[in-house]
Design a protein around this motif. Structure first.
Motif, PDB file in Angstrom:
ATOM      1  N   UNK A   1       0.840  -1.200   0.000  1.00  0.00           N
ATOM      2  CA  UNK A   1       0.000   0.000   0.000  1.00  0.00           C
ATOM      3  C   UNK A   1       0.875   1.251   0.000  1.00  0.00           C
ATOM      4  N   UNK A   2       1.878   1.275   0.888  1.00  0.00           N
ATOM      5  CA  UNK A   2       2.784   2.429   0.920  1.00  0.00           C
ATOM      6  C   UNK A   2       3.556   2.534  -0.390  1.00  0.00           C
ATOM      7  N   UNK A   3       4.028   1.406  -0.908  1.00  0.00           N
ATOM      8  CA  UNK A   3       4.825   1.420  -2.133  1.00  0.00           C
ATOM      9  C   UNK A   3       4.064   1.981  -3.316  1.00  0.00           C
ATOM     10  N   UNK A   4       2.796   1.613  -3.444  1.00  0.00           N
ATOM     11  CA  UNK A   4       1.978   2.150  -4.532  1.00  0.00           C
ATOM     12  C   UNK A   4       1.800   3.656  -4.354  1.00  0.00           C
ATOM     13  N   UNK A   5       1.444   4.065  -3.140  1.00  0.00           N
ATOM     14  CA  UNK A   5       1.202   5.491  -2.885  1.00  0.00           C
ATOM     15  C   UNK A   5       2.461   6.317  -3.124  1.00  0.00           C
ATOM     16  N   UNK A   6       3.613   5.821  -2.672  1.00  0.00           N
ATOM     17  CA  UNK A   6       4.858   6.572  -2.834  1.00  0.00           C
ATOM     18  C   UNK A   6       5.250   6.693  -4.298  1.00  0.00           C
ATOM     19  N   UNK A   7       5.128   5.612  -5.048  1.00  0.00           N
ATOM     20  CA  UNK A   7       5.479   5.666  -6.466  1.00  0.00           C
ATOM     21  C   UNK A   7       4.515   6.554  -7.252  1.00  0.00           C
ATOM     22  N   UNK A   8       3.283   6.620  -6.829  1.00  0.00           N
ATOM     23  CA  UNK A   8       2.307   7.468  -7.507  1.00  0.00           C
ATOM     24  C   UNK A   8       2.540   8.953  -7.213  1.00  0.00           C
ATOM     25  N   UNK A   9       2.940   9.272  -5.966  1.00  0.00           N
ATOM     26  CA  UNK A   9       2.983  10.670  -5.532  1.00  0.00           C
ATOM     27  C   UNK A   9       4.396  11.215  -5.348  1.00  0.00           C
ATOM     28  N   UNK A  10       5.387  10.330  -5.172  1.00  0.00           N
ATOM     29  CA  UNK A  10       6.758  10.801  -4.963  1.00  0.00           C
ATOM     30  C   UNK A  10       6.965  11.524  -3.646  1.00  0.00           C
TER      31      UNK A  10
END
Length: 293
Positions: free
Chosen positions: A19-28
């Motif tokens: 969940x964190x990995x998706x959010x971080x890659x999407x938003x930087x």
């Protein structure tokens, strides 16, 4: 009721890193990603009844939350002062746990992802970084599988054309980063010039709140003198140490114990087969380093 809550929490913790990995890659952004992790948990905790695939549900939820957040992020970045770089994920050089896969979360790749449309970015992240099938992605994004395949193909071609061409082995990157660090700390301009590619480019993200170059610095001589100038301004209390930045060898500079900047280097192969620094990306904006305090 308690058993249901415990089961929900266990499912969420199992998939929290994704969940964190998706959010971080999407938003930087580490801070924004952590906010979305919380929002995703709140939505998950309110679910009643069985869920066939908790991982799929959570991925779908955080992806759509990120897509909603991207609109405002794009507006903020259009008025950003100087070059924009993602917030860095930093770990110790010998870390074995909690380090993201470098090939799917490098600073250079995240910068490239910024040039994709939100939909292209979502499809690329879900497919290339987390291995979701196009059928699963189509369900998450409420699109047809054929449409997602087309978007994914377009996104891959875009990324392939813009990401660094040369991917050096980690141990060579670490050695070359250490050599460049030694030259910088020693103030050895000639050695720095030997280690920099002629067309090297340096980006500094200060966000308009701390001194940084407002435009990329290009050329080996200009970049070497710029780096030495920055280190000279920080004074004798500056400490430079090797770290992992988004899974790749990098440098962390602190002054009197406070983090001043985090840098990561890209490399190209030199004429003699050795590595030359082709790009330097340094994050100095204090807001982007707050999570490292």
């Amino acid at each position: 009721m308690t058993d249901t809550c415990d089961a929900r929490l266990a499912d969420f913790e199992q998939h929290r890193r994704t969940v964190f990995g998706i959010a971080y890659r999407m938003l930087g952004s580490v801070a924004d990603a952590e906010d979305l992790v919380q929002d995703t948990w709140l939505r998950w905790s309110r679910v009643t009844g069985p869920v066939a695939s908790p991982g799929g549900y959570l991925a779908r939820t955080v992806t759509n939350l990120a897509l909603n957040r991207l609109d405002s992020a794009v507006v903020r970045r259009e008025s950003y002062v100087g070059p924009w770089l993602p917030e860095p994920l930093v770990a110790e050089p010998d870390a074995t746990e909690g380090v993201e896969r470098a090939e799917t979360v490098s600073i250079a790749l995240l910068v490239v992802l910024e040039s994709l449309s939100p939909l292209e970015r979502a499809v690329f992240v879900l497919k290339e970084a987390f291995g979701f099938s196009y059928q699963e992605i189509a369900e998450a994004l409420d699109r047809t599988e054929a449409a997602c395949r087309q978007v994914g193909s377009r996104a891959r071609a875009h990324v392939r054309a813009r990401r660094p061409r040369y991917d050096a082995p980690p141990e060579l990157r670490r050695r070359a980063t250490d050599e460049f660090l030694a030259a910088c700390v020693g103030g050895d301009l000639n050695r720095m010039l030997e280690l920099l590619a002629p067309d090297v480019t340096s980006w500094s993200d200060g966000g308009g709140v701390i001194r940084a170059a407002l435009r990329p610095v290009t050329g080996a001589d200009n970049v070497a003198r710029f780096v030495l100038g920055v280190l000279g301004q920080l004074g004798e209390h500056a400490q430079v140490r090797p770290v992992l930045v988004n899974g790749q060898p990098g440098l962390l500079i602190s002054v009197d114990g406070a983090v001043d900047s985090v840098s990561v280097l890209d490399f190209t192969e030199g004429p003699d087969g050795g590595l030359l620094v082709s790009a330097i990306r340094a994050v100095r904006n204090p807001a982007k380093l707050a999570h490292l305090a």
